[in-house]
Design a protein around this motif. Sequence first.
Motif, short mmCIF file in Angstrom:
data_model
loop_
_atom_site.label_atom_id
_atom_site.label_comp_id
_atom_site.label_asym_id
_atom_site.label_seq_id
_atom_site.Cartn_x
_atom_site.Cartn_y
_atom_site.Cartn_z
N ALA A 1 0.83 -1.21 0.00
CA ALA A 1 0.00 0.00 0.00
C ALA A 1 0.86 1.26 0.00
CB ALA A 1 -0.93 0.00 1.21
N ARG A 2 1.98 1.21 0.69
CA ARG A 2 2.87 2.37 0.75
C ARG A 2 3.44 2.70 -0.63
NH1 ARG A 2 6.44 1.20 5.00
NH2 ARG A 2 5.17 2.45 6.38
N VAL A 3 3.69 1.67 -1.43
CA VAL A 3 4.29 1.90 -2.74
C VAL A 3 3.28 2.50 -3.72
CG1 VAL A 3 5.33 0.76 -4.73
CG2 VAL A 3 6.00 0.10 -2.45
N ILE A 4 2.05 1.98 -3.74
CA ILE A 4 1.10 2.44 -4.76
C ILE A 4 0.29 3.65 -4.32
CG2 ILE A 4 0.95 0.16 -5.80
CD1 ILE A 4 -1.72 -0.24 -4.51
N ARG A 5 0.46 4.12 -3.10
CA ARG A 5 -0.23 5.33 -2.66
C ARG A 5 0.27 6.53 -3.45
NH1 ARG A 5 1.03 5.23 2.63
NH2 ARG A 5 -0.79 3.94 3.06
N GLY A 6 -0.64 7.29 -4.03
CA GLY A 6 -0.28 8.47 -4.80
C GLY A 6 -0.11 8.22 -6.29
N MET A 7 -0.14 6.96 -6.71
CA MET A 7 0.00 6.64 -8.14
C MET A 7 -1.32 6.87 -8.86
SD MET A 7 2.06 3.09 -8.54
CE MET A 7 3.76 2.88 -8.09
N LYS A 8 -1.22 7.01 -10.17
CA LYS A 8 -2.42 6.96 -11.00
C LYS A 8 -2.94 5.52 -10.98
CE LYS A 8 -2.42 11.03 -13.27
NZ LYS A 8 -3.53 11.84 -13.65
N LEU A 9 -4.23 5.36 -11.16
CA LEU A 9 -4.83 4.03 -11.07
C LEU A 9 -4.29 3.09 -12.15
CD1 LEU A 9 -6.92 2.32 -9.57
CD2 LEU A 9 -8.60 3.06 -11.23
N THR A 10 -4.10 3.60 -13.35
CA THR A 10 -3.62 2.74 -14.44
C THR A 10 -2.18 2.29 -14.20
OG1 THR A 10 -3.07 4.75 -15.67
CG2 THR A 10 -5.17 3.69 -16.17
N GLU A 11 -1.33 3.20 -13.71
CA GLU A 11 0.05 2.80 -13.47
C GLU A 11 0.17 1.91 -12.23
OE1 GLU A 11 2.26 6.45 -11.19
OE2 GLU A 11 1.75 6.78 -13.29
N ALA A 12 -0.72 2.05 -11.27
CA ALA A 12 -0.71 1.16 -10.11
C ALA A 12 -1.10 -0.26 -10.52
CB ALA A 12 -1.66 1.67 -9.03
N LYS A 13 -2.08 -0.37 -11.41
CA LYS A 13 -2.47 -1.69 -11.90
C LYS A 13 -1.35 -2.33 -12.70
CE LYS A 13 -6.48 -2.10 -13.79
NZ LYS A 13 -7.71 -1.82 -14.56
N ALA A 14 -0.66 -1.54 -13.51
CA ALA A 14 0.47 -2.07 -14.28
C ALA A 14 1.61 -2.51 -13.35
CB ALA A 14 0.97 -1.02 -15.27
N TYR A 15 1.85 -1.73 -12.30
CA TYR A 15 2.89 -2.08 -11.33
C TYR A 15 2.56 -3.40 -10.62
CZ TYR A 15 5.86 -1.79 -7.19
OH TYR A 15 6.76 -2.07 -6.20
N LEU A 16 1.30 -3.56 -10.22
CA LEU A 16 0.91 -4.80 -9.54
C LEU A 16 1.02 -6.01 -10.47
CD1 LEU A 16 -2.15 -3.54 -7.48
CD2 LEU A 16 0.10 -4.18 -6.62
N GLU A 17 0.71 -5.82 -11.73
CA GLU A 17 0.86 -6.92 -12.68
C GLU A 17 2.33 -7.30 -12.85
OE1 GLU A 17 -1.22 -5.53 -16.11
OE2 GLU A 17 -3.19 -5.98 -15.24
N ARG A 18 3.23 -6.31 -12.81
CA ARG A 18 4.66 -6.62 -12.87
C ARG A 18 5.13 -7.34 -11.61
NH1 ARG A 18 4.87 -1.33 -14.84
NH2 ARG A 18 5.83 -0.59 -12.92
N VAL A 19 4.56 -6.99 -10.46
CA VAL A 19 4.91 -7.68 -9.22
C VAL A 19 4.43 -9.12 -9.27
CG1 VAL A 19 4.46 -7.77 -6.73
CG2 VAL A 19 4.98 -5.59 -7.81
N ILE A 20 3.23 -9.35 -9.80
CA ILE A 20 2.70 -10.71 -9.90
C ILE A 20 3.57 -11.56 -10.83
CG2 ILE A 20 0.74 -12.05 -10.76
CD1 ILE A 20 -1.06 -9.76 -9.72
N LYS A 21 4.08 -10.96 -11.91
CA LYS A 21 4.97 -11.68 -12.82
C LYS A 21 6.39 -11.78 -12.29
CE LYS A 21 2.50 -10.17 -16.94
NZ LYS A 21 2.59 -9.32 -18.14
N MET A 22 6.64 -11.20 -11.10
CA MET A 22 7.95 -11.18 -10.45
C MET A 22 9.00 -10.46 -11.31
SD MET A 22 8.01 -14.85 -8.55
CE MET A 22 9.33 -14.41 -7.45
N GLU A 23 8.57 -9.39 -11.96
CA GLU A 23 9.48 -8.58 -12.76
C GLU A 23 9.98 -7.36 -11.99
OE1 GLU A 23 7.21 -7.60 -16.21
OE2 GLU A 23 7.39 -9.60 -17.08
N GLU A 24 9.20 -6.89 -11.02
CA GLU A 24 9.60 -5.71 -10.25
C GLU A 24 9.31 -5.96 -8.77
OE1 GLU A 24 8.95 -0.87 -10.23
OE2 GLU A 24 8.10 -2.08 -11.82
N PRO A 25 10.33 -5.83 -7.91
CA PRO A 25 10.12 -6.08 -6.48
C PRO A 25 9.47 -4.89 -5.77
CG PRO A 25 12.40 -5.58 -6.89
CD PRO A 25 11.72 -5.60 -8.23
#
Length: 159
Positions: A37-61
């Motif tokens: 929650a601390r990481v995605i707070r303040g992000m745009k909704l679309t970029e937060a969803k893209a970030y979470l998808e990268r975390v699920i694919k284990m591409e971005e910690p």
Amino acid sequence: MPTWHYSTDIAEKNPEKTAKAMMWDAPISPKEATELARVIRGMKLTEAKAYLERVIKMEEPVPYRRYHGKVAHKRGLADKHGIPMGRYPVKAAKYFLKLLKNVEANAEFKGLEVEKLKIVHIASHKGMTIKRWMPRAFGRATPEFERRTHLEVIVEEVE
């Protein structure tokens, strides 16, 4: 019956431009939820969803700022977030992605533009702990605790 409410009143100040969503008793770790929650707070909704998808694919910690005891360093985290310790909380990211899709649907129903939505409030709170005991040898027992987490998010349309 318990009454559930948000921990902030941001949505009540401007209800025409905000949308909100909650998830109660998600079976994820409260510590992982706090860091995510601390990481995605303040992000745009679309970029937060893209970030979470990268975390699920284990591409971005996800950087671990508070709960970083015995957490390994990950390449590139210090350059981007200023802290080298991080993990890939895949299960928590799936539940956060589900929550963000829910708040996106709520915003579309209210007539807000999805591309202009920004996460103004996101929080996680400890839920109940389901306590179980597994019998072991010689009359002993080992605890098996399943921790639950409450999640809430509020997005606002910005120009």
